[in-house]
Design a protein around this motif. Structure first.
Motif, PDB file in Angstrom:
ATOM      1  N   LEU A  78      54.399 -19.316 -85.336  1.00  0.00           N
ATOM      2  CA  LEU A  78      55.327 -20.076 -84.500  1.00  0.00           C
ATOM      3  C   LEU A  78      56.746 -19.504 -84.600  1.00  0.00           C
ATOM      4  O   LEU A  78      57.413 -19.267 -83.596  1.00  0.00           O
ATOM      5  CB  LEU A  78      55.295 -21.528 -84.981  1.00  0.00           C
ATOM      6  N   LEU A  79      57.187 -19.242 -85.827  1.00  0.00           N
ATOM      7  CA  LEU A  79      58.541 -18.719 -86.016  1.00  0.00           C
ATOM      8  C   LEU A  79      58.643 -17.274 -85.540  1.00  0.00           C
ATOM      9  O   LEU A  79      59.627 -16.883 -84.916  1.00  0.00           O
ATOM     10  CB  LEU A  79      58.945 -18.829 -87.490  1.00  0.00           C
ATOM     11  N   TYR A 130      56.850 -15.832 -83.233  1.00  0.00           N
ATOM     12  CA  TYR A 130      56.824 -15.840 -81.772  1.00  0.00           C
ATOM     13  C   TYR A 130      58.205 -16.147 -81.215  1.00  0.00           C
ATOM     14  O   TYR A 130      58.671 -15.508 -80.286  1.00  0.00           O
ATOM     15  CB  TYR A 130      55.819 -16.872 -81.265  1.00  0.00           C
ATOM     16  N   ARG A 131      58.878 -17.134 -81.781  1.00  0.00           N
ATOM     17  CA  ARG A 131      60.196 -17.510 -81.275  1.00  0.00           C
ATOM     18  C   ARG A 131      61.217 -16.400 -81.506  1.00  0.00           C
ATOM     19  O   ARG A 131      61.958 -16.011 -80.622  1.00  0.00           O
ATOM     20  CB  ARG A 131      60.635 -18.814 -81.936  1.00  0.00           C
ATOM     21  N   TYR A 132      61.236 -15.858 -82.731  1.00  0.00           N
ATOM     22  CA  TYR A 132      62.335 -14.964 -83.077  1.00  0.00           C
ATOM     23  C   TYR A 132      62.112 -13.524 -82.651  1.00  0.00           C
ATOM     24  O   TYR A 132      63.040 -12.726 -82.625  1.00  0.00           O
ATOM     25  CB  TYR A 132      62.684 -15.083 -84.558  1.00  0.00           C
ATOM     26  N   PHE A 181      61.646 -12.602 -79.734  1.00  0.00           N
ATOM     27  CA  PHE A 181      62.424 -12.418 -78.517  1.00  0.00           C
ATOM     28  C   PHE A 181      63.910 -12.329 -78.822  1.00  0.00           C
ATOM     29  O   PHE A 181      64.655 -11.620 -78.154  1.00  0.00           O
ATOM     30  CB  PHE A 181      62.122 -13.548 -77.531  1.00  0.00           C
ATOM     31  N   VAL A 182      64.335 -13.070 -79.853  1.00  0.00           N
ATOM     32  CA  VAL A 182      65.736 -12.957 -80.267  1.00  0.00           C
ATOM     33  C   VAL A 182      66.007 -11.538 -80.751  1.00  0.00           C
ATOM     34  O   VAL A 182      67.004 -10.918 -80.390  1.00  0.00           O
ATOM     35  CB  VAL A 182      66.055 -13.976 -81.384  1.00  0.00           C
ATOM     36  N   GLU A 210      66.196  -8.715 -78.215  1.00  0.00           N
ATOM     37  CA  GLU A 210      67.507  -8.690 -77.590  1.00  0.00           C
ATOM     38  C   GLU A 210      68.535  -8.020 -78.502  1.00  0.00           C
ATOM     39  O   GLU A 210      69.313  -7.172 -78.061  1.00  0.00           O
ATOM     40  CB  GLU A 210      67.922 -10.132 -77.300  1.00  0.00           C
ATOM     41  N   GLN A 241      69.230 -14.078 -90.279  1.00  0.00           N
ATOM     42  CA  GLN A 241      68.777 -15.086 -89.307  1.00  0.00           C
ATOM     43  C   GLN A 241      67.903 -16.125 -90.002  1.00  0.00           C
ATOM     44  O   GLN A 241      68.008 -17.318 -89.728  1.00  0.00           O
ATOM     45  CB  GLN A 241      67.989 -14.412 -88.178  1.00  0.00           C
ATOM     46  N   ARG A 260      70.077 -18.591 -91.746  1.00  0.00           N
ATOM     47  CA  ARG A 260      70.787 -19.503 -90.862  1.00  0.00           C
ATOM     48  C   ARG A 260      69.842 -20.508 -90.206  1.00  0.00           C
ATOM     49  O   ARG A 260      70.166 -21.669 -90.034  1.00  0.00           O
ATOM     50  CB  ARG A 260      71.581 -18.713 -89.814  1.00  0.00           C
ATOM     51  N   THR A 261      68.652 -20.022 -89.828  1.00  0.00           N
ATOM     52  CA  THR A 261      67.693 -20.933 -89.229  1.00  0.00           C
ATOM     53  C   THR A 261      67.283 -22.004 -90.233  1.00  0.00           C
ATOM     54  O   THR A 261      67.154 -23.172 -89.894  1.00  0.00           O
ATOM     55  CB  THR A 261      66.456 -20.163 -88.748  1.00  0.00           C
ATOM     56  N   THR A 314      69.085 -23.213 -92.656  1.00  0.00           N
ATOM     57  CA  THR A 314      70.182 -24.186 -92.744  1.00  0.00           C
ATOM     58  C   THR A 314      70.128 -25.157 -91.567  1.00  0.00           C
ATOM     59  O   THR A 314      70.229 -26.371 -91.742  1.00  0.00           O
ATOM     60  CB  THR A 314      71.545 -23.459 -92.718  1.00  0.00           C
ATOM     61  N   ALA A 315      69.950 -24.593 -90.359  1.00  0.00           N
ATOM     62  CA  ALA A 315      69.937 -25.444 -89.168  1.00  0.00           C
ATOM     63  C   ALA A 315      68.747 -26.402 -89.193  1.00  0.00           C
ATOM     64  O   ALA A 315      68.849 -27.545 -88.774  1.00  0.00           O
ATOM     65  CB  ALA A 315      69.900 -24.584 -87.907  1.00  0.00           C
ATOM     66  N   MET A 316      67.609 -25.920 -89.709  1.00  0.00           N
ATOM     67  CA  MET A 316      66.440 -26.797 -89.782  1.00  0.00           C
ATOM     68  C   MET A 316      66.671 -27.903 -90.806  1.00  0.00           C
ATOM     69  O   MET A 316      66.301 -29.059 -90.588  1.00  0.00           O
ATOM     70  CB  MET A 316      65.193 -25.986 -90.137  1.00  0.00           C
ATOM     71  N   SER A 317      67.309 -27.543 -91.929  1.00  0.00           N
ATOM     72  CA  SER A 317      67.608 -28.554 -92.948  1.00  0.00           C
ATOM     73  C   SER A 317      68.482 -29.656 -92.374  1.00  0.00           C
ATOM     74  O   SER A 317      68.316 -30.823 -92.712  1.00  0.00           O
ATOM     75  CB  SER A 317      68.342 -27.926 -94.141  1.00  0.00           C
TER      76      SER A 317
END
Lengths: 291, 290
Positions: A187-188, A190-192, A194-195, A198, A237, A240-241, A243-246
């Protein structure tokens, strides 16, 4: 991956001046896998039950690979292809583009199998500069069968990836009790992915604009720096991800909303019937001589 | 008081003192802006409010109780105080918009149908309902930013912390986010705390302004008050809003009789210009009658 990069490069040559404008907005445009992803979400079958599609693709894959004769795999290829083109409404051009490279590779392999394998019943004899070369009947048969097996397997998997969004596949995997770590990692990733495509593309263009690829040695150096940098970026990344999830209450479990469309019983019965019929065909045509 | 910081300092492990003895308090229902140049400690301060960073010394109070850092207390705090990160790619990790917005409410242990309702409502608020099934990489930067906000709204917080909500947005995106935030504050009574260096945006948004520089709290008050001290603003590598600067020049260089409380926004400037015109006309009339 190399294939993807090559295809992208070809496209870039054509519209070199547009690259700069498209950074960040249409970056995925250059990427074949991103296009597959786009079709997975937009095709005419994307809303159908992923359980059905997964079951269909997997059963066809198994039959293609295990079938001793090419009859069942050819049926699989025709079925999957017509589903892709006429039900999912994937443009023929795009489908052919997908098939082109694998077909090339498989055809080459199968020619080699046909020429070098086998030991019964010589079919032909070639005199090559004093060397006698015998081509056997069973070798040629194996070559043919292998080609169609791979074609069937490929088309059934293309059916899956072109019609089913990755997100639904992951939900099915979770339901099928595939270990949590695999599902959550996918899942992670797949998402990242694409990040990072880029990020990579932006860095690569920045290097190229400063002539980082204007020579063999420079190319090597630039590429190694790109890879190193990208690696550090991924670590950063991740941090940071996390942290944002926490900040939204992450406790080590990624919970998801499960609202998949229900598989229809008719469709499931149809798939089972089709698979059994194919298996019988494969069994009955076991001794079919094609050459 | 919603938040109170008492002599808060934070030192990173590499030795940088990011926050230096900061004391301040945020009231409920306010629209608070932390203004400061890059590296002034804004983000570090915000990360303390949500319990992501712990102070090296000093204390953080939430509703007059010192912050607890047990997992349970943190979960409760994070439900009530949402955090929207600067880069939406840090925050959007799930493969679809809907799944991402559902992440917070699911972590709170809410039942599925309630989560679905919260997700729909949050996406409606930010105007992203039609993108629910899309993966984040199909969205523009501004759209990602709104989805990140929806992910926080779905947890039904009482306060939202936003780190640079308008950075990297085009003018339209900036104004959309700004109006959305003002509406959330007005309609839902949400307390909003944001960090920014966009000086033109601050007067439109904030009713309370804090200015930070090099980890220290330089000044606090109403935006109008703080921006009238142009020297202070410039000394820390910021500037006044463009429109304020124009009026400052007109006053100093051209000696126009401008109100000492300089206008900060277009609408204030408009009023001031109309006032000047009106008084000029009256002056002229007086002179002709005399």
């Amino acid at each position: 991956m190399a294939i993807l990069l090559d295809m992208r490069r070809g496209k870039e040559q054509k519209n070199k001046w547009h690259i700069y404008e498209e950074i960040g907005t249409e970056m995925s445009h250059f990427n074949l896998s991103a296009e597959i992803d786009r079709y997975a979400y937009t095709n005419a079958l994307s809303k159908n039950s992923p359980v059905t599609k997964l079951l269909f693709a997997l059963s066809l894959l198994l039959i293609s690979v295990l079938s001793p004769s090419p009859v069942a795999p050819i049926t699989v290829f025709l079925t999957s292809t017509s589903l892709i083109l006429f039900c999912a409404k994937i443009p023929l051009r795009f489908y052919l583009r997908l098939l082109w490279y694998p077909t090339l590779i498989v055809a080459l392999t199968c020619v080699i199998i046909a020429l070098f394998f086998g030991y019964q019943e010589p079919l032909a004899e070639v005199n090559l500069l004093g060397l006698r070369w015998i081509i056997f009947r069973d070798g040629v048969a194996t070559g043919f069968t292998t080609f169609f097996r791979v074609a069937g397997a490929l088309s059934s998997q293309f059916f899956l990836v072109l019609t089913t969004p990755m997100t639904s596949i992951l939900l099915v995997l979770r339901k099928a009790r595939v270990p949590k770590i695999i599902v959550e990692m996918s899942l992670l990733i797949y998402r990242y992915i694409f990040v990072f495509i880029e990020v990579m593309e932006t860095m690569r263009i920045a290097q190229e604009l400063r002539l980082g690829y204007s020579g063999w040695l420079k190319k090597l150096r630039s590429l190694s720096m790109l890879i190193g940098n990208l690696f550090i970026r991924t670590l950063d990344q991740g941090e940071r991800t996390f942290t944002a999830m926490s900040a939204r209450g992450y406790d080590g479990n990624i919970r998801v909303l499960e609202d998949l469309p229900k598989p229809s019983n008719v469709a499931l019965a149809g798939i089972i019937f089709f698979a059994v019929a194919l298996a019988i065909i494969a069994y009955l045509t076991m001794d079919l001589r094609i050459v | 008081m919603l938040f109170r910081l008492e002599n808060l300092s934070h030192q990173y492990s590499d030795g940088t003192l990011a926050l230096d003895n900061i004391s301040l308090s945020f009231a409920k229902g306010e629209r608070i802006a932390l203004l400061g140049p890059n590296g002034s400690g804004k983000t570090t301060l915000l990360l303390h409010l949500n319990g992501i960073l712990k102070p090296t010394s000093g204390k953080v109070y939430f509703e007059d109780k010192p912050l607890e850092y047990s997992p349970k207390a943190l979960l409760e705090l994070r439900r009530r105080v949402g955090f929207v990160f600067q880069d939406p790619n840090d925050q959007l990790f799930a493969p679809t918009v809907k799944q991402d917005v559902a992440f917070g409410p699911l972590n709170l242990g809410q039942p599925a149908d309630q989560v679905k309702k919260a997700v729909d409502e949050a996406l409606r608020l930010v105007g992203m309902s039609e993108y629910a099934e899309k993966p984040p990489h199909f969205l523009s930067f501004g759209q990602k930013k709104r989805v990140a906000l929806a992910g926080v709204l779905a947890m039904q917080p009482e306060a939202i912390i936003l780190d640079e909500p308008t950075s990297n947005l085009d003018p339209r995106g900036t104004s959309e986010i700004l109006h959305l935030l003002l509406r959330l504050n007005k309609e839902l009574g949400l307390t909003l705390i944001l960090a920014t260096h966009d000086v033109d945006m601050v007067p439109l948004f904030a009713n309370k302004l804090y200015i930070l520089n090099k980890g220290k709290l330089v000044s606090e008050g109403a935006p109008a008050e703080l921006f009238s001290d142009a020297e202070l603003i410039r000394s820390i590598n910021l500037r006044s809003p463009r429109i304020t600067h124009l009026f400052e020049v007109l006053k100093k260089e051209d000696n126009l009789p401008i109100n000492p409380r300089l206008p900060l926004t277009i609408s204030e400037a408009r009023k001031e210009i109309l006032r000047l015109l009106e008084s000029g006309r009256r002056e002229k009339k007086k002179r002709t009658t005399a």
